[in-house]
Write a protein that holds these residues in place. Sequence first.
Motif, PDB file in Angstrom:
ATOM      1  N   PHE A  42      -3.302   9.526   1.077  1.00 42.90           N
ATOM      2  CA  PHE A  42      -3.727   8.612   2.144  1.00 42.90           C
ATOM      3  C   PHE A  42      -4.447   8.648   2.527  1.00 42.90           C
ATOM      4  O   PHE A  42      -5.748   7.914   2.938  1.00 42.90           O
ATOM      5  CB  PHE A  42      -2.690   9.289   3.479  1.00 42.90           C
ATOM      6  N   THR A  43      -6.270   9.564   2.007  1.00 40.69           N
ATOM      7  CA  THR A  43      -7.587   9.503   2.720  1.00 40.69           C
ATOM      8  C   THR A  43      -8.346   8.896   0.944  1.00 40.69           C
ATOM      9  O   THR A  43      -9.452   8.710   1.315  1.00 40.69           O
ATOM     10  CB  THR A  43      -7.847  10.843   2.151  1.00 40.69           C
ATOM     11  N   VAL A  44      -7.453   8.714  -0.211  1.00 36.37           N
ATOM     12  CA  VAL A  44      -8.289   8.461  -1.706  1.00 36.37           C
ATOM     13  C   VAL A  44      -8.125   7.462  -1.867  1.00 36.37           C
ATOM     14  O   VAL A  44      -8.964   6.639  -1.902  1.00 36.37           O
ATOM     15  CB  VAL A  44      -8.403   9.827  -2.479  1.00 36.37           C
ATOM     16  N   LEU A  45      -6.557   7.026  -1.882  1.00 35.55           N
ATOM     17  CA  LEU A  45      -6.007   5.753  -2.388  1.00 35.55           C
ATOM     18  C   LEU A  45      -5.675   5.195  -1.447  1.00 35.55           C
ATOM     19  O   LEU A  45      -5.735   3.547  -1.883  1.00 35.55           O
ATOM     20  CB  LEU A  45      -5.071   6.243  -3.113  1.00 35.55           C
ATOM     21  N   TYR A  48      13.326   9.061   1.672  1.00 34.55           N
ATOM     22  CA  TYR A  48      12.775   9.348   2.475  1.00 34.55           C
ATOM     23  C   TYR A  48      11.154   8.641   2.353  1.00 34.55           C
ATOM     24  O   TYR A  48      11.178   8.210   1.420  1.00 34.55           O
ATOM     25  CB  TYR A  48      12.520  11.120   2.191  1.00 34.55           C
ATOM     26  N   ALA A  49      10.329   8.884   3.629  1.00 39.17           N
ATOM     27  CA  ALA A  49       9.100   8.225   3.372  1.00 39.17           C
ATOM     28  C   ALA A  49       7.976   9.300   4.976  1.00 39.17           C
ATOM     29  O   ALA A  49       8.503   9.891   4.861  1.00 39.17           O
ATOM     30  CB  ALA A  49       8.934   7.116   4.260  1.00 39.17           C
ATOM     31  N   ASN A  50       6.795   9.151   4.134  1.00 41.90           N
ATOM     32  CA  ASN A  50       5.552  10.030   4.778  1.00 41.90           C
ATOM     33  C   ASN A  50       4.620   8.614   5.008  1.00 41.90           C
ATOM     34  O   ASN A  50       4.015   8.122   4.044  1.00 41.90           O
ATOM     35  CB  ASN A  50       4.826  10.723   4.266  1.00 41.90           C
ATOM     36  N   LEU A  51       4.427   8.544   6.061  1.00 43.40           N
ATOM     37  CA  LEU A  51       3.557   7.236   6.614  1.00 43.40           C
ATOM     38  C   LEU A  51       2.499   8.080   7.293  1.00 43.40           C
ATOM     39  O   LEU A  51       1.803   8.936   8.068  1.00 43.40           O
ATOM     40  CB  LEU A  51       4.424   6.307   7.775  1.00 43.40           C
ATOM     41  N   ARG A  52       0.999   7.125   6.325  1.00 44.37           N
ATOM     42  CA  ARG A  52       0.368   7.643   7.481  1.00 44.37           C
ATOM     43  C   ARG A  52      -0.189   7.468   8.650  1.00 44.37           C
ATOM     44  O   ARG A  52      -0.822   8.197   9.299  1.00 44.37           O
ATOM     45  CB  ARG A  52      -0.951   7.216   6.513  1.00 44.37           C
ATOM     46  N   HIS A  53       0.207   6.167   9.195  1.00 46.12           N
ATOM     47  CA  HIS A  53       0.146   6.053  10.548  1.00 46.12           C
ATOM     48  C   HIS A  53       1.418   6.219  10.730  1.00 46.12           C
ATOM     49  O   HIS A  53       2.032   4.877  11.063  1.00 46.12           O
ATOM     50  CB  HIS A  53      -0.512   5.279  11.309  1.00 46.12           C
ATOM     51  N   GLU A 109       6.934   7.340  -0.474  1.00 46.32           N
ATOM     52  CA  GLU A 109       8.655   7.761  -0.619  1.00 46.32           C
ATOM     53  C   GLU A 109       8.994   8.310  -1.510  1.00 46.32           C
ATOM     54  O   GLU A 109       8.115   9.219  -2.799  1.00 46.32           O
ATOM     55  CB  GLU A 109       8.712   5.894  -1.205  1.00 46.32           C
ATOM     56  N   ALA A 110      10.229   8.745  -1.199  1.00 47.02           N
ATOM     57  CA  ALA A 110      10.769  10.071  -1.963  1.00 47.02           C
ATOM     58  C   ALA A 110      11.812  10.048  -1.877  1.00 47.02           C
ATOM     59  O   ALA A 110      12.983   9.619  -1.143  1.00 47.02           O
ATOM     60  CB  ALA A 110      10.361  11.603  -1.860  1.00 47.02           C
ATOM     61  N   GLY A 111      12.798  10.220  -3.004  1.00 49.11           N
ATOM     62  CA  GLY A 111      14.988  10.055  -3.132  1.00 49.11           C
ATOM     63  C   GLY A 111      14.707  11.614  -3.487  1.00 49.11           C
ATOM     64  O   GLY A 111      14.517  12.135  -4.846  1.00 49.11           O
ATOM     65  N   GLN A 135       1.135  -0.639   0.301  1.00 50.09           N
ATOM     66  CA  GLN A 135      -0.108  -0.095   0.584  1.00 50.09           C
ATOM     67  C   GLN A 135       1.022   0.972   0.069  1.00 50.09           C
ATOM     68  O   GLN A 135       0.997   2.195   1.231  1.00 50.09           O
ATOM     69  CB  GLN A 135      -0.712   0.013   1.008  1.00 50.09           C
ATOM     70  N   SER A 136       1.497   2.002  -0.735  1.00 47.13           N
ATOM     71  CA  SER A 136       2.415   2.806  -1.251  1.00 47.13           C
ATOM     72  C   SER A 136       3.222   2.886  -2.579  1.00 47.13           C
ATOM     73  O   SER A 136       2.308   2.226  -3.421  1.00 47.13           O
ATOM     74  CB  SER A 136       4.215   2.053   0.109  1.00 47.13           C
ATOM     75  N   ALA A 137       4.017   4.341  -2.489  1.00 49.95           N
ATOM     76  CA  ALA A 137       3.861   4.708  -4.005  1.00 49.95           C
ATOM     77  C   ALA A 137       4.536   5.915  -3.570  1.00 49.95           C
ATOM     78  O   ALA A 137       6.019   6.205  -2.511  1.00 49.95           O
ATOM     79  CB  ALA A 137       2.648   5.728  -4.123  1.00 49.95           C
ATOM     80  N   THR A 138       5.702   5.974  -4.963  1.00 50.95           N
ATOM     81  CA  THR A 138       6.967   6.858  -4.318  1.00 50.95           C
ATOM     82  C   THR A 138       6.330   8.087  -5.671  1.00 50.95           C
ATOM     83  O   THR A 138       5.698   8.724  -5.830  1.00 50.95           O
ATOM     84  CB  THR A 138       7.755   6.781  -5.814  1.00 50.95           C
TER      85      THR A 138
END
Length: 194
Positions: A130-133, A180-185, A139-141, A100-103
Amino acid sequence: MLKVRRKVRLDTERMTLRPPIHGDFRQWAALREASADFLTPWEPTWAGDHLTRKSFTNRVYWAQRSITNGTAVPLFLVRREDDRILGAITLDHIRRGPAQSATTGYWIGEPYARHGYMREAIEAVVHHAFTVLDLSRVEAGCLPENAPSRGLLEKCGFKYEGVAQAYLQINGRWRNHVLYANLRHDRRGRTDVG
């Protein structure tokens, strides 16, 4: 698998984020060409036909297919006050199932850099992810020396996770990237095991 035609449009305070359309070609090509010296140190080497209408047409069709198939969400940043294209952001490599992830990747034209536009765009795309998908991780680099991009990601809630060796070819060379990563929870740092 049944493919569903999906429309994507995100609105921020100053912009509309929407997929590219054929009518964007001239404005997109002019911005990319005018910003070439600003962009090329951070991007893969441009193909010889990068700024041609045919290449752009392929980009538009790829965007449509990717959105329909649920594999990517390529969006242009369009300033509402004058319909000016400022740059682009893509939520790519969308992975379902346990991941359940993306870049995400992005660029902005030199005249519009450091005016907060990309921060608006990243925050809108992460919220959409996070809310729709229903993604759990974005993730980002970026190149280690790209301090503006690193700072931007951190301001948008992304946290440093490490270094990927020879991650992408940038400007003709295999380059390390900081990840880097941004996590929903966000559970980083927690040790409670259930």
